[in-house]
Design an enzyme around this catalytic site. Structure first.
Site, short mmCIF file in Angstrom:
data_model
loop_
_atom_site.label_atom_id
_atom_site.label_comp_id
_atom_site.label_asym_id
_atom_site.label_seq_id
_atom_site.Cartn_x
_atom_site.Cartn_y
_atom_site.Cartn_z
N LYS A 35 0.83 -1.21 0.00
CA LYS A 35 0.00 0.00 0.00
C LYS A 35 0.87 1.25 0.00
CE LYS A 35 -4.31 -1.86 1.39
NZ LYS A 35 -4.12 -3.08 2.15
N ARG A 36 2.15 1.07 0.30
CA ARG A 36 3.04 2.22 0.29
C ARG A 36 3.58 2.53 -1.10
NH1 ARG A 36 3.40 -0.08 5.12
NH2 ARG A 36 4.60 -1.79 4.31
#
Ligand code: GLU
Length: 313
Positions: free
Chosen positions: A250-251
């Site tokens: 998700k980063r």
């Protein structure tokens, strides 16, 4: 009737891997005339604030992936946020406790690390069983200093199943996993328990998810058995990797919808993802509905899929 589901954890902005997951779950269920449940896996409320969940719901709507039960549409199995379902997890935990299979674990993170067998490829450490056979007096003494996590005793036995896409899979629970967590020391229920309780309670018949969760499946099957529940069919698909071969997270802002929404249409995004997943060779923009005719599990590879560099530039 087929009941599929989306079960995102809103710990950040949805990324291409999550989108592919929802697309495949949607296509697989819809192609059979089935329905879809949306369940928000926000057990870790500190990491999953409500605004992320709301954003995820908006993103799914923008993508044109709809659901029949879940947030905004409700349904017979509400609530659809795991953070609001803890009474159900507690009831399941009580059932396992009544079978004498649950014990408190006082190990700290550092102790777990030091005592564990070599880490597995998926990052799981095999629990060495340090707290498995503590005496009642030892438990009492330790509980005065530290609130325990709860673990489930696993049998010295192999659990095997046939994945709907990856084929035969097996894991020896005691050797390859060890007694696993049901509840953390801070009281948070573990994913493994919550996902089983919820998929069963929501009548899910097929679970479509990334191959990173393939190795969780034997633990979940063990829980289904202990809780007397019928497991769904499991269908795992290959992971999407960043252009340099790393796992997407998700980063990865470049693969997140934040950076993409202003630059591509939902149809362009789905068309390209479907092409990468092997069932839409033209890569032309297409809605989820339009992809229904081409979608087939047989066309999807079993190896990880590397995203090309500059996919939407
Ligand atoms: N909530 C999990 C995730 O977002 C998925 C769980 C599952 O599909 O079983 O990775």
């Amino acid at each position: 009737m087929t009941v599929g589901r989306f079960a995102p954890s809103p710990s950040g902005r949805i990324h291409l891997g999550n989108i592919l997951c929802c697309l495949l779950a949607w296509l697989s269920a819809r192609q059979k005339g089935g329905t879809i449940v949306l369940r928000i896996e926000d057990l870790d409320t500190a990491r999953c604030p409500m605004r992320y969940a709301e954003q995820m719901i908006r993103d799914l709507r923008w993508l044109g992936l709809d659901w029949d039960q879940g947030p905004e549409v409700s349904g017979p199995n509400k609530p659809y946020f795991q953070s609001q379902r803890t009474a159900l997890y507690q009831a399941a935990l009580d059932r396992l406790e009544a079978q004498g299979l649950v014990y408190p674990c006082f190990c700290t993170r550092a102790e777990l690390h030091a005592a564990s067998a070599p880490h597995r490829e998926d990052g799981l450490t095999v629990y060495a069983g340090t707290c498995r056979n503590l005496t009642p007096a030892e438990r009492e003494e330790r509980a005065r200093r530290r609130s325990p996590a709860l673990r489930l005793r696993v049998p010295d036995k192999e659990y095997s199943f046939t994945d709907g896409h990856m084929g035969p899979c097996a894991e020896h629970l005691a050797r390859d996993c060890g007694d696993f967590l049901l509840r953390r020391s801070d009281g948070m229920f573990a994913y493994q328990l919550a996902v089983v309780v919820d998929d069963a309670a929501m009548g899910v018949t097929e679970v479509v998810r990334g191959a990173d969760l393939l190795s969780s499946t034997p633990r979940q099957l063990y829980l289904y058995q202990l809780l007397g529940l019928t497991p769904p069919e499991f269908i795992h698909f290959p992971l999407l990797l960043a252009p340099d071969g790393r796992r997407l997270s998700k980063r990865d802002t470049d693969a997140g919808l934040d950076s993409l929404r202003g630059r591509v249409t939902a149809e362009e995004l789905l068309g390209r993802l479907a092409e990468l997943a092997g069932f839409h060779p033209s890569g032309e923009p297409a809605s989820a509905e339009e992809l229904l005719g081409e979608f087939s599990w047989e066309r999807i590879p079993r190896e990880d899929i590397r995203l090309p560099a500059g996919l939407f530039e």
